[in-house]
Design an enzyme around this catalytic site. Structure first.
Site, mmCIF file in Angstrom:
data_model
loop_
_atom_site.group_PDB
_atom_site.id
_atom_site.type_symbol
_atom_site.label_atom_id
_atom_site.label_comp_id
_atom_site.label_asym_id
_atom_site.label_seq_id
_atom_site.Cartn_x
_atom_site.Cartn_y
_atom_site.Cartn_z
ATOM 1 N N HIS A 137 -26.259 -88.865 153.418
ATOM 2 C CA HIS A 137 -24.987 -89.475 153.046
ATOM 3 C C HIS A 137 -25.314 -90.433 151.897
ATOM 4 O O HIS A 137 -26.408 -91.030 151.885
ATOM 5 C CB HIS A 137 -24.459 -90.240 154.261
ATOM 6 C CG HIS A 137 -23.087 -90.811 154.101
ATOM 7 N ND1 HIS A 137 -22.853 -91.942 153.360
ATOM 8 C CD2 HIS A 137 -21.885 -90.421 154.589
ATOM 9 C CE1 HIS A 137 -21.556 -92.221 153.404
ATOM 10 N NE2 HIS A 137 -20.940 -91.309 154.143
ATOM 11 N N ASP A 214 -30.775 -93.361 159.817
ATOM 12 C CA ASP A 214 -29.319 -93.436 159.736
ATOM 13 C C ASP A 214 -28.776 -92.704 160.968
ATOM 14 O O ASP A 214 -28.762 -91.476 161.023
ATOM 15 C CB ASP A 214 -28.846 -92.776 158.437
ATOM 16 C CG ASP A 214 -27.331 -92.757 158.329
ATOM 17 O OD1 ASP A 214 -26.650 -93.115 159.303
ATOM 18 O OD2 ASP A 214 -26.828 -92.356 157.258
ATOM 19 N N GLN A 217 -24.259 -90.549 162.869
ATOM 20 C CA GLN A 217 -23.669 -89.350 163.469
ATOM 21 C C GLN A 217 -24.325 -88.969 164.784
ATOM 22 O O GLN A 217 -23.925 -87.991 165.412
ATOM 23 C CB GLN A 217 -23.748 -88.158 162.488
ATOM 24 C CG GLN A 217 -22.998 -88.374 161.192
ATOM 25 C CD GLN A 217 -21.472 -88.432 161.387
ATOM 26 O OE1 GLN A 217 -20.934 -88.066 162.441
ATOM 27 N NE2 GLN A 217 -20.775 -88.890 160.369
ATOM 28 N N LYS A 240 -17.096 -95.092 164.009
ATOM 29 C CA LYS A 240 -17.359 -93.703 164.429
ATOM 30 C C LYS A 240 -17.698 -93.645 165.919
ATOM 31 O O LYS A 240 -17.837 -92.582 166.498
ATOM 32 C CB LYS A 240 -18.532 -93.133 163.634
ATOM 33 C CG LYS A 240 -18.246 -92.981 162.148
ATOM 34 C CD LYS A 240 -19.461 -92.431 161.435
ATOM 35 C CE LYS A 240 -19.447 -92.723 159.960
ATOM 36 N NZ LYS A 240 -18.542 -91.885 159.197
ATOM 37 N N CYS A 380 -19.356 -87.377 150.953
ATOM 38 C CA CYS A 380 -20.357 -88.361 150.511
ATOM 39 C C CYS A 380 -21.768 -87.784 150.558
ATOM 40 O O CYS A 380 -22.723 -88.499 150.898
ATOM 41 C CB CYS A 380 -20.299 -89.648 151.336
ATOM 42 S SG CYS A 380 -18.714 -90.461 151.261
HETATM 43 N N1 PMP Z 1 -24.264 -92.409 157.086
HETATM 44 C C1 PMP Z 1 -23.644 -91.335 157.599
HETATM 45 C C2 PMP Z 1 -24.483 -90.159 158.048
HETATM 46 C C3 PMP Z 1 -22.264 -91.314 157.707
HETATM 47 O O1 PMP Z 1 -21.657 -90.236 158.218
HETATM 48 C C4 PMP Z 1 -21.517 -92.446 157.282
HETATM 49 C C5 PMP Z 1 -20.004 -92.475 157.373
HETATM 50 N N2 PMP Z 1 -19.382 -91.390 156.743
HETATM 51 C C6 PMP Z 1 -22.192 -93.547 156.768
HETATM 52 C C7 PMP Z 1 -23.578 -93.503 156.690
HETATM 53 C C8 PMP Z 1 -21.471 -94.802 156.341
HETATM 54 O O2 PMP Z 1 -20.999 -95.485 157.462
HETATM 55 P P1 PMP Z 1 -19.977 -96.724 157.373
HETATM 56 O O3 PMP Z 1 -18.612 -96.109 157.278
HETATM 57 O O4 PMP Z 1 -20.151 -97.451 158.670
HETATM 58 O O5 PMP Z 1 -20.343 -97.560 156.220
#
Ligand code: PMP
Length: 424
Positions: A137, A214, A217, A240, A380
């Protein structure tokens, strides 16, 4: 022994989102990887705090301030324990992006000479490597690009194979004596595959590199013990995890977090301040400058306690069933190409796909017209899309509140896409 079956109707009754006030049919919400719906207990916890206990935490002598502080610190304990961590290794952040930037900037500060002798373990020099994966991401990529640019380090990546798994032979070649940081997703938000954390951590720790996971997910779907995974740092986000926006967690292994220099500075993180200098509190407060997301933290604690009550085995079994149904259904539709199409890797209930001859946005719109909410775009993760020769794709992601009917509505919609757009 089979895990207890999940009573999905009872679960949905806990979520106001699935009981629209007008009595209409709720959408087949298959976008939980972007953000999750919130159970009533979460909404009530946040409102209850704001209505009955709101006060500034960690300051003030009045009873309310003490009670609010206790609720906030109890929430830290609950959410930390939910991921297997001790409360003093758990930092509240504004979300995963905020947590990753905290790490990248704090490590940059060490490289700029801040943080004393203990922080030298984070120093980056020209010629050092920061290693990520091709499946990041942007939140776990751009902060490291910036750090590399500030320090002269080189950013390298572990490639993704055609089936969506990481090229672990390449990982073993790339992670070497120059590697200072290895940052990677537990589960990619595009591929849904659970990456081999233990193997990656072993490669990184063999060369004394700092590991950053990270876990955005994975935390909402897999029971996790972050210390047992062996990573130095991990981040996740509250929104999430069936909790509020603008709150998240950063786990840091005790001695590593202890050695990390500060990033944001100001109130709440200091011991004594003069006009010329300041002393800092130990972690986690040292990393929590300013006013914290207090009501959000309290509500996130309600979310994890709700998940504990539902039961992780029941959640995992239900989501595995949904994942399989999505996979089998999508595989059987002509012109659909799944990213990360493998039966040989652990995964969450998330599938990303491309429909031949039809733009992802058109697929999304057609599904939307049938009451099915999926995510379209690059999610993203532009480098990963480029690797698969695309600029955009469709992502269907489920959580424990989704039904078989939600999945079937999505599959029905996708089956008709190519004919509708004259691409069949
Ligand atoms: N890393 C991953 C794998 C994500 O899916 C996301 C959210 N789309 C993020 C980071 C960013 O998270 P946040 O919305 O809490 O900033």
């Amino acid at each position: 022994m089979n895990p207890p079956a999940l009573d999905v109707d009872a679960v949905r009754a806990d979520f106001p989102f699935f009981s629209p006030g007008d009595g209409g049919i709720p959408p087949a919400y298959l976008d939980s990887a972007a953000t999750s719906q919130k159970p009533r207990v979460v909404l009530e916890a946040e409102r209850g705090f704001l209505e009955g206990a709101n006060a500034a935490v960690h300051r003030g002598a009045h009873t309310l301030a003490a009670e609010a502080t206790e609720l906030f610190e109890d929430a830290r304990e609950s959410v930390a324990r939910f991921v297997g961590a001790e409360p003093d290794t758990f930092v509240w952040t504004g979300g995963a992006t905020a947590g990753l930037n905290l790490l990248a900037y704090a490590i940059g500060n060490a490289s700029a000479g801040r943080g004393g002798a203990a922080a030298q373990r984070f120093n980056l020099y020209a010629g050092d490597d920061i290693v990520v994966t091709e499946a990041e991401h942007h939140a776990n990529l751009v902060p490291w690009q910036e750090l590399a640019a500030r320090t002269g380090a080189t950013l390298r990546h572990i490639p993704v194979l055609d089936d969506g798994t990481l090229d672990m032979d390449a990982a073993a070649r790339i992670i070497g004596h120059r590697t200072r940081i290895l940052a990677f997703p537990h589960v990619s938000n595009v591929l849904g595959i659970v990456n081999p954390v233990a193997e990656l951590v072993e490669l990184a720790h063999a060369v004394d590199a700092v590991t950053v996971l990270d876990a955005c997910q994975s935390v909402p779907h897999l029971p996790l013990d972050l210390p047992a995974l062996g990573v130095d740092f991990a981040v996740f986000s509250g929104h999430k995890l069936f909790g509020p926006y603008a709150v998240g967690g950063l786990y840091g292994r005790g001695d590593v977090l202890e050695a990390l220099p500060v990033f944001l500075t100001g109130g709440s993180m200091i011991t004594e301040v003069t006009l010329d200098s300041a002393g800092y509190l130990p972690p986690p407060q040292r990393f929590e400058a300013g006013t914290q997301p207090v009501s959000q933290a309290v509500a996130l604690a309600a979310a994890v306690s709700y998940l504990d009550d539902i039961g992780h085995d029941a959640i995992a079994a239900h989501e595995a069933m949904l994942a399989e149904r999505m996979r089998d259904g999508l595989r059987s539709i002509d012109g659909v190409r799944l990213f990360g199409d493998t039966d040989h890797a652990a995964r969450v209930a998330l599938w990303t796909f491309d429909v031949e001859g039809v733009h992802a946005h058109d697929v999304g719109q057609l599904l939307d017209s049938r009451g099915v909410a999926v995510r379209v775009g690059h999610h993203c993760a532009q480098p990963l899309h480029r690797r698969f020769g695309l600029t955009a794709s469709v992502r269907a992601s489920a959580a424990f509140y989704n039904t078989i009917d939600d999945v079937d509505r999505m599959l029905d919609g996708v089956s008709g896409v190519r004919a509708f757009f004259g691409a069949a």
